[in-house]
Design a protein around this motif. Structure first.
Motif, PDB file in Angstrom:
ATOM      1  N   MET A   1      -2.117  22.057  -0.795  1.00 30.11           N
ATOM      2  CA  MET A   1      -1.741  22.215  -2.184  1.00 30.11           C
ATOM      3  C   MET A   1      -1.791  20.859  -2.874  1.00 30.11           C
ATOM      4  N   SER A   2      -2.410  20.843  -3.978  1.00 32.68           N
ATOM      5  CA  SER A   2      -2.571  19.592  -4.701  1.00 32.68           C
ATOM      6  C   SER A   2      -1.283  19.146  -5.388  1.00 32.68           C
ATOM      7  N   VAL A   3      -0.388  20.075  -5.698  1.00 27.74           N
ATOM      8  CA  VAL A   3       0.896  19.697  -6.297  1.00 27.74           C
ATOM      9  C   VAL A   3       1.697  18.863  -5.290  1.00 27.74           C
ATOM     10  N   ILE A   4       1.628  19.234  -4.033  1.00 28.63           N
ATOM     11  CA  ILE A   4       2.327  18.485  -2.985  1.00 28.63           C
ATOM     12  C   ILE A   4       1.803  17.050  -2.947  1.00 28.63           C
ATOM     13  N   THR A   5       0.491  16.895  -2.966  1.00 23.43           N
ATOM     14  CA  THR A   5      -0.117  15.567  -2.940  1.00 23.43           C
ATOM     15  C   THR A   5       0.262  14.762  -4.176  1.00 23.43           C
ATOM     16  N   THR A   6       0.260  15.406  -5.327  1.00 31.52           N
ATOM     17  CA  THR A   6       0.605  14.722  -6.576  1.00 31.52           C
ATOM     18  C   THR A   6       2.027  14.176  -6.524  1.00 31.52           C
ATOM     19  N   ILE A   7       2.991  14.999  -6.120  1.00 33.40           N
ATOM     20  CA  ILE A   7       4.386  14.556  -6.057  1.00 33.40           C
ATOM     21  C   ILE A   7       4.556  13.500  -4.970  1.00 33.40           C
ATOM     22  N   TYR A   8       3.907  13.695  -3.836  1.00 28.42           N
ATOM     23  CA  TYR A   8       3.975  12.693  -2.771  1.00 28.42           C
ATOM     24  C   TYR A   8       3.488  11.337  -3.283  1.00 28.42           C
ATOM     25  N   ASP A   9       2.345  11.336  -3.964  1.00 30.24           N
ATOM     26  CA  ASP A   9       1.784  10.081  -4.480  1.00 30.24           C
ATOM     27  C   ASP A   9       2.709   9.404  -5.479  1.00 30.24           C
ATOM     28  N   VAL A  10       3.350  10.193  -6.333  1.00 32.19           N
ATOM     29  CA  VAL A  10       4.293   9.629  -7.309  1.00 32.19           C
ATOM     30  C   VAL A  10       5.448   8.937  -6.589  1.00 32.19           C
ATOM     31  N   LEU A  11       6.012   9.598  -5.594  1.00 32.01           N
ATOM     32  CA  LEU A  11       7.145   9.018  -4.865  1.00 32.01           C
ATOM     33  C   LEU A  11       6.714   7.833  -4.008  1.00 32.01           C
ATOM     34  N   GLU A  12       5.578   7.966  -3.334  1.00 32.68           N
ATOM     35  CA  GLU A  12       5.129   6.927  -2.407  1.00 32.68           C
ATOM     36  C   GLU A  12       4.765   5.631  -3.128  1.00 32.68           C
ATOM     37  N   THR A  13       4.292   5.722  -4.357  1.00 27.70           N
ATOM     38  CA  THR A  13       3.891   4.522  -5.103  1.00 27.70           C
ATOM     39  C   THR A  13       4.987   3.995  -6.025  1.00 27.70           C
ATOM     40  N   ASN A  14       6.126   4.669  -6.078  1.00 30.94           N
ATOM     41  CA  ASN A  14       7.219   4.215  -6.945  1.00 30.94           C
ATOM     42  C   ASN A  14       7.776   2.888  -6.422  1.00 30.94           C
ATOM     43  N   PRO A  15       7.794   1.836  -7.254  1.00 33.12           N
ATOM     44  CA  PRO A  15       8.237   0.517  -6.785  1.00 33.12           C
ATOM     45  C   PRO A  15       9.661   0.499  -6.221  1.00 33.12           C
ATOM     46  N   ARG A  16      10.584   1.210  -6.847  1.00 34.51           N
ATOM     47  CA  ARG A  16      11.968   1.213  -6.365  1.00 34.51           C
ATOM     48  C   ARG A  16      12.076   1.904  -5.007  1.00 34.51           C
ATOM     49  N   LEU A  17      11.409   3.034  -4.847  1.00 34.52           N
ATOM     50  CA  LEU A  17      11.444   3.740  -3.567  1.00 34.52           C
ATOM     51  C   LEU A  17      10.730   2.941  -2.477  1.00 34.52           C
ATOM     52  N   ARG A  18       9.714   2.190  -2.849  1.00 38.18           N
ATOM     53  CA  ARG A  18       9.024   1.338  -1.860  1.00 38.18           C
ATOM     54  C   ARG A  18       9.970   0.265  -1.327  1.00 38.18           C
ATOM     55  N   GLU A  19      10.899  -0.188  -2.155  1.00 34.65           N
ATOM     56  CA  GLU A  19      11.905  -1.157  -1.706  1.00 34.65           C
ATOM     57  C   GLU A  19      12.947  -0.519  -0.791  1.00 34.65           C
TER      58      GLU A  19
END
Length: 142
Positions: A1-19
């Motif tokens: 599902m592409s929605v899963i990938t889209t949300i994953y990418d948003v979270l994975e690239t978020n600077p605060r979550l990366r910290e």
């Protein structure tokens, strides 16, 4: 599902979550965000995503529930920081699905602390509603 990938990418690239998040035990070049489950040797803190897909009030619209389960090792303050970063990254934001160009709109529903049997684990759950049009179906009608 592409929605899963889209949300994953948003979270994975978020600077605060990366910290805040550990590195993934599956792919060390990524952050610890997992789809449906995490390995039993996963480093804390991490997020587990799960989706419940449904049809909306229009045949071309999907309404999806996104659950984010945040796990830390007894650090409830860190779990709350991750929860807040997730809400900030997703709440009332619109993202473009990379597969068919559909717009995905996110709405925060609720969150809550979940008591785990192991008192060494802090667990927060977040729920979002995602609304997205199935552009690939609509485009085939034109």
């Amino acid at each position: 599902m592409s929605v899963i990938t889209t949300i994953y990418d948003v979270l994975e690239t978020n600077p605060r979550l990366r910290e805040l998040l550990a590195q993934s035990s599956i792919d060390p070049s990524k952050k610890a965000i997992y789809d449906e489950w995490a390995h039993n040797r996963t480093s804390f803190p991490y997020i587990v995503m799960s989706f419940s897909f449904g049809v909306g009030e229009h045949w071309g619209k999907n309404e999806t529930i996104l659950n984010l389960d945040i796990f830390t090792d007894t650090n409830n303050i860190l779990a709350e920081e991750i929860k807040d970063a997730c809400v900030f990254a997703l709440e009332r934001q619109t993202f473009i699905d990379s597969t068919d160009g559909a717009y995905v709109r996110c709405y925060y529903n609720r969150d809550g602390y979940i008591v785990e049997p192991d008192d060494q684990v802090a667990h927060w759950n977040l729920e979002f509603s995602l609304h997205h049009w199935r552009n690939s179906l609509i485009q085939h009608l034109e």
